[in-house]
Write an enzyme that holds these catalytic residues in place. Structure first.
Site, mmCIF file in Angstrom:
data_model
loop_
_atom_site.group_PDB
_atom_site.id
_atom_site.type_symbol
_atom_site.label_atom_id
_atom_site.label_comp_id
_atom_site.label_asym_id
_atom_site.label_seq_id
_atom_site.Cartn_x
_atom_site.Cartn_y
_atom_site.Cartn_z
ATOM 1 N N ASN A 459 83.732 29.816 0.760
ATOM 2 C CA ASN A 459 84.239 30.860 0.683
ATOM 3 C C ASN A 459 85.673 30.683 0.678
ATOM 4 O OD1 ASN A 459 84.302 30.360 4.186
ATOM 5 N ND2 ASN A 459 85.595 32.108 3.528
ATOM 6 N N CYS A 460 85.997 32.203 -0.208
ATOM 7 C CA CYS A 460 87.096 32.272 -0.541
ATOM 8 C C CYS A 460 87.937 33.422 0.626
ATOM 9 C CB CYS A 460 87.914 32.136 -1.865
ATOM 10 S SG CYS A 460 87.525 33.519 -2.449
ATOM 11 N N VAL A 461 89.130 34.404 -0.315
ATOM 12 C CA VAL A 461 89.118 35.481 0.932
ATOM 13 C C VAL A 461 88.238 36.276 0.476
ATOM 14 C CG1 VAL A 461 91.419 37.280 0.976
ATOM 15 C CG2 VAL A 461 92.062 34.545 0.626
ATOM 16 N N ARG A 463 85.367 35.895 -1.331
ATOM 17 C CA ARG A 463 84.394 35.884 -1.965
ATOM 18 C C ARG A 463 83.228 34.947 -1.539
ATOM 19 N NH1 ARG A 463 86.163 35.550 -7.780
ATOM 20 N NH2 ARG A 463 87.483 36.357 -7.718
#
Length: 530
Positions: A459-461, A463
């Protein structure tokens, strides 16, 4: 088949690389707040305005904050060398990070050796002119963050190829994960011997790119700001950010006798030394975000709310408010952007152009507000607190114009083309279940094809970034019904599920559900086999 696999791997690689940049950059942003507050309240102008700040204990506190805030700037290259293999490696991440640390020092020691035997080492007074610097006591070529990125990428490749290597019995002690830092040392020692030969050409190319951007004047920030927005759906914007913030593409300057490259590096160095801020550097920093993040996207949220069906406004209000807070305070824009990106790409292009214009207008008006985020905190700490030289009052004036343009354009487009923005779907009524979390995590897992379809989760910030066996099994409608803001199917194996600011909670729940279903489906498969 081989070509297809390489294409998927390359896409996955660049996605992951952009994400790894966020670890050191997030620390840099936090330390920047320390630096901004400390430098603001210990500056001569603030001491004159508020004499009580001269009291020794108070003054020392703010000087201490300013000193600690400079940490991330000073050691940024080695943080990239550690963070890149840590983020890209799928297994044995700790070994990958350790190898990055080892590799960074070995490469610089090897460079030092080459410079010494070829009699290219210069005295301290001539290091800047010769493109050399002291890195942890090692006199080497000044490569800045690019040096850390080079090490991180090489260590990742070494780690991928050797962390499962089994050596003959006589050397078995060095097998497996122990072999990774060993090979990293060997490879980067050789790289360190090559770099002094090729770096002048590489440096010239980067300097040429920086020269083109800088010579473009205010049009340079416009191109930069527009491209940033256009790259966000692909998750590749972090690479462009890093290039402008930390390399010659973002400008060069001599600050307190040191040659500094990169817009953000220049800004932090000037802030730390209490020097006038270079507006050509801040033209690529948070001031360019502010018209869009603090005013434009909140106007989009208001337009979506006003055009939603009256019976649905109560339901969408919470979603929109959380998106506005994320954008206005922290500079996280995706929770609002993904509400209209998939519904109307034309509006997203308009939004991207307006973002670029925000950068250009701030530069033309000679605003001087730096840092990374572009929300209200940056405006207060790096604008208002730094004094009138930042021209911080320009931001709300331009912001009112941006708010007006965004609101009327989005409201007109939504009504004119009957866009199905949140609150305009007939099934989204106020009677729907609105209790608890807005995310149905088991349904999200089902929507991406179930546990057996999952290859890797990250995951990113905002998504979930998933690698799956087959994206044909991804059900976009099911994912949106489960609370996802959007779904991006990148190719036959890579899919992103846009969650928003609650991504950390959803990722934790997703991992738990995935683990449980994997065990259940595995037991079911064994039973079927019997």
């Amino acid at each position: 088949m081989q070509d297809k696999r390489e294409k998927v791997t390359a896409w996955e690689f660049f996605q992951g690389l952009g994400k790894t940049f966020m670890l050191p950059v997030s620390l840099l942003a936090f330390m920047g707040l320390f630096l901004g507050i400390g430098s603001a309240f210990s500056s001569p102008s603030m001491l004159k305005l508020l004499p009580f700040l001269k009291i020794t204990p108070i003054h020392l506190i703010f000087q201490f904050m300013s000193t600690i805030g400079g940490f991330a700037f000073t050691y940024l290259p080695i943080m990239f060398a550690i963070a890149i293999p840590l983020g890209l490696a799928r297994e044995e991440k700790g070994i990958a990070a350790f190898s990055g640390f080892v590799g960074y020092f070995v490469m610089n020691m090897s460079i030092n050796f080459y410079l010494k035997v070829t009699h290219q080492l210069v005295s301290v007074s001539k290091m800047q002119a010769a493109g050399q610097s002291n890195t942890f006591g090692i006199q080497t070529i000044e490569m800045g963050v690019l040096g850390g990125i080079i090490v991180g990428l090489i260590v990742y490749v070494v780690h991928t190829h050797f962390y499962q290597t089994q050596l003959p019995d006589s050397f078995a002690f060095f097998s497996g994960t122990r072999f990774v830092p060993i090979m990293s040392s060997v490879v980067l020692a050789l790289v360190g011997l090559v770099i002094p030969m090729i770096w002048p050409l590489f440096s010239t190319l980067i300097n040429s790119l920086g020269w083109v951007i800088q010579k473009a004047g205010a049009f340079g920030p416009f191109i930069y700001g527009t491209c940033l927005r256009l790259l966000i759906p692909l998750g590749l914007h972090h690479i462009l950010l890093a290039m402008i913030r930390f390399t010659q593409a973002g400008g060069t300057a001599v600050v307190a006798g040191h040659h500094v490259v990169g817009a953000l590096n220049i800004f932090y160095q000037e802030l730390q030394h209490g020097l006038p801020i270079s507006h050509h550097a801040t033209a690529f920093l948070s001031q360019g975000y502010m018209p869009t993040m603090m005013f434009g996207l909140p106007a989009v949220a208001l337009a979506i709310y006003k055009t939603s069906f009256p019976e649905n406004r109560k339901k969408v209000k919470g979603l929109l408010i959380s998106g506005v807070i994320a954008s206005f305070v922290t500079g996280i824009t995706e929770p609002i952007e993904f509400l209209f990106l998939f519904i109307s790409p034309a509006l997203y292009v308009f939004h991207s152009v307006m973002s670029g214009l925000g950068y250009m207008v701030m530069a033309l008006l000679n605003v001087g507000i730096g840092n990374t985020d572009g929300g209200i905190l940056d405006w207060l700490i790096f604008g208002v607190l730094q004094g009138p030289s930042t021209r911080y009052w320009i931001v709300p004036i331009v912001g009112v114009v941006w708010f007006t343009i965004y609101y009327f354009v989005f409201k007109w487009a939504i009504q004119k083309y009957n866009l199905k923005t949140p609150g305009r779907e007939k099934h989204a009524t106020a009677d729907d279940d609105d209790n608890g979390s807005q995310f149905d995590v088991p349904q999200i897992l089902a929507g991406v094809g179930g546990a057996m379809n999952i290859v890797n989760v990250d995951n990113c910030v905002t998504r979930l970034r998933l690698i799956v066996q087959d994206t044909g099994k991804v059900n976009e409608e099911q994912l949106k019904a489960a609370g996802a803001l959007g779904v991006m199917v990148l190719d036959k194996q890579n899919v992103q599920v846009v969650i928003g600011t609650q991504i950390a909670t959803v990722r934790k729940q997703f991992d738990a559900v995935l683990k449980k279903q994997t065990i259940t489906e595995g037991e079911s498969t064994q039973t079927d086999g019997v």
